[in-house]
Write an enzyme that holds these catalytic residues in place. Structure first.
Site, PDB file in Angstrom:
ATOM      1  N   GLU A   1       3.652 -23.980  -9.862  1.00  0.00           N
ATOM      2  CA  GLU A   1       3.974 -26.166 -10.464  1.00  0.00           C
ATOM      3  C   GLU A   1       3.398 -26.935  -9.812  1.00  0.00           C
ATOM      4  O   GLU A   1       3.330 -26.194  -8.693  1.00  0.00           O
ATOM      5  CB  GLU A   1       5.696 -25.606 -10.819  1.00  0.00           C
ATOM      6  CG  GLU A   1       6.058 -27.068 -10.862  1.00  0.00           C
ATOM      7  CD  GLU A   1       7.687 -26.714 -11.237  1.00  0.00           C
ATOM      8  OE1 GLU A   1       8.243 -27.420 -12.112  1.00  0.00           O
ATOM      9  OE2 GLU A   1       8.338 -25.543 -10.580  1.00  0.00           O
TER      10      GLU A   1
ATOM     11  N   ASN B   1       2.179 -31.314 -10.352  1.00  0.00           N
ATOM     12  CA  ASN B   1       2.782 -32.859  -9.579  1.00  0.00           C
ATOM     13  C   ASN B   1       2.666 -32.997 -11.912  1.00  0.00           C
ATOM     14  O   ASN B   1       3.579 -34.203 -11.745  1.00  0.00           O
ATOM     15  CB  ASN B   1       2.492 -34.258  -9.462  1.00  0.00           C
ATOM     16  CG  ASN B   1       2.070 -33.546  -8.460  1.00  0.00           C
ATOM     17  OD1 ASN B   1       3.340 -33.244  -7.080  1.00  0.00           O
ATOM     18  ND2 ASN B   1       1.040 -34.352  -7.305  1.00  0.00           N
TER      19      ASN B   1
ATOM     20  N   ASP C   1     -14.512 -29.997  -4.609  1.00  0.00           N
ATOM     21  CA  ASP C   1     -13.130 -29.644  -3.789  1.00  0.00           C
ATOM     22  C   ASP C   1     -12.908 -28.068  -3.609  1.00  0.00           C
ATOM     23  O   ASP C   1     -12.121 -27.265  -3.254  1.00  0.00           O
ATOM     24  CB  ASP C   1     -11.903 -30.034  -4.644  1.00  0.00           C
ATOM     25  CG  ASP C   1     -11.044 -29.848  -3.912  1.00  0.00           C
ATOM     26  OD1 ASP C   1     -10.535 -29.728  -2.367  1.00  0.00           O
ATOM     27  OD2 ASP C   1      -9.294 -29.438  -4.269  1.00  0.00           O
TER      28      ASP C   1
END
Length: 393
Positions: A23, A25, A138
């Site tokens: 889960e 934002n 990233d």
């Protein structure tokens, strides 16, 4: 088109939803089973309202567009994108072994043979992405998944860039990534080559795989970035000379002399027991519901509250602090003026009054630019005059 997922609870088109895998934002990742074939998938369910509130719609579109290009054994594959007026559902390959980060946290470190195998797969996946014109930006153990057979899958392309994102100088200019894994040229904010900076992150991952800890680390970001710029990495002597040499050549702070992926593939340590992976068949078409890119009719908190503060990423926040300005590592600073930005929960009127009282006592004259009330204050000292500016964002 997908009917409201949360209301139906158990079904998403031809998929049966199960437990929550993660889960974030702006959504959840759930396990899903294809009703006809029984095959397992991971469904990333994103809330459009949260996406708009966080102003990351372009990031989501980029991730979907990027994943559509990539079909490789060492990259998480996208199967289809379903959508409704409020949700975007990305049906992804299910990787049941968790994050590489968790494996390292559990094991502490890998043997050189196992670490080399993982690194070979990482390089295969990254090479394929670069050949497709995709630069991840990233790469870190949290964004590398491991399947049940111990093979890696690169994931999370939300910060990725494509060749069309290059500027006229042929470089990327968006500062992004994770501090411990980001290349020094990215921090320098002078433009960088996406392939070379991705390779630096791969080198940090290799170091972590073989040692169990980070090559550059410090709670103080200024000190951390100084370590990254210097590239003064301490490599344990317990590692073989071949592993030590390769790590040093990858973690070269100068991108012009840093080893390339082609050179890595000819390295003797890397080549041991190396079996390159073959990309998947690219003829399969991926269904993407047009509703996924439609944000019409989705109310946002920003629309309801136009005075809400603008979101900034960590690197923008770091750049606002003069103590973390690292441009001096690359060139002498020519500008004599200095700007300081800060945030405060004090009302702008009260804040300005306090600033005026303090700087008047210091002997400065106060002049105001732009009386608009907002959340960002810029203080500039130039030629003996202190300017206070409320910047509209």
């Amino acid at each position: 088109m997908v009917r409201e997922v949360e209301k139906r609870g158990m079904r998403l088109g031809k998929y049966e939803l199960g437990r929550t895998l993660g889960e974030g934002n702006f959504g959840k990742v759930k396990y899903a089973r294809h009703i006809d074939s029984g095959q397992g998938f991971a469904v990333k369910i994103l809330d459009k309202k949260k996406i708009l509130d966080l102003k990351i719609s372009d990031q989501i579109k980029r991730e979907i567009g990027t994943l559509k290009l990539l079909k490789h054994p060492n990259v998480v594959n996208l199967h289809e994108v379903l959508a409704s007026k409020t949700k975007i559902c990305m049906v992804l390959e299910y990787v049941n072994g968790g994050e590489l980060f968790d494996r390292i946290a559990l094991k502490g470190k890998f043997s050189e043979a196992e670490g080399r195998r993982l690194f070979q797969q990482l390089i295969d996946g990254v090479t394929y992405c670069h050949d497709k014109g995709v630069f991840h930006r990233d790469l870190k153990p949290e964004n590398v998944l491991v399947d049940a057979k111990g093979n890696i899958k690169i994931s999370d392309f939300g910060l990725s860039a494509l060749t069309q994102h290059f500027r006229d100088d042929g470089l990327l200019h968006t500062t992004c990534g994770s501090p411990n894994y980001v290349a020094p040229e990215v921090l320098a904010n002078r433009g960088y080559d996406g392939a070379t900076s991705d390779l630096w992150s791969c080198g940090v991952i290799l170091y972590v795989i073989l040692t169990g800890y980070l090559p550059f680390d410090d709670r103080n970001l200024a000190v951390l970035y100084q370590k990254i710029f210097k590239g003064d990495v301490q490599i344990p002597k317990l590692l073989s000379p071949g592993a030590q040499n390769l790590i040093k050549r990858i973690l070269d702070p100068n991108p012009c002399t840093r080893i390339s992926i082609a050179e890595i593939k000819t390295d003797e340590w890397f080549k041991q027991d190396y079996f390159p992976a073959n990309p998947y068949d690219e003829e399969e078409d991926i269904f993407i519901d047009a509703e996924a890119f439609s944000m019409q009719g989705v109310a946002t908190d920003t629309e309801k509250d136009p005075g809400s503060p603008t979101l900034i990423n960590a690197f923008q926040l770091i750049g606002m602090s003069s103590c973390l300005d690292l441009s001096g590592f690359f060139e002498k600073e020519e500008a004599s003026e200095r700007k300081i930005r800060f945030t405060s929960n004090i009302l702008p009127k009260d804040l300005l009054e306090k600033i005026e009282d303090i700087v008047t006592e210091m002997g400065f004259r106060v002049q105001k630019r732009n009386g608009k009330v907002c959340n960002l204050v810029v203080i500039e000292i130039h030629l003996g005059i202190l300017w206070v500016q409320l910047v509209g964002r």
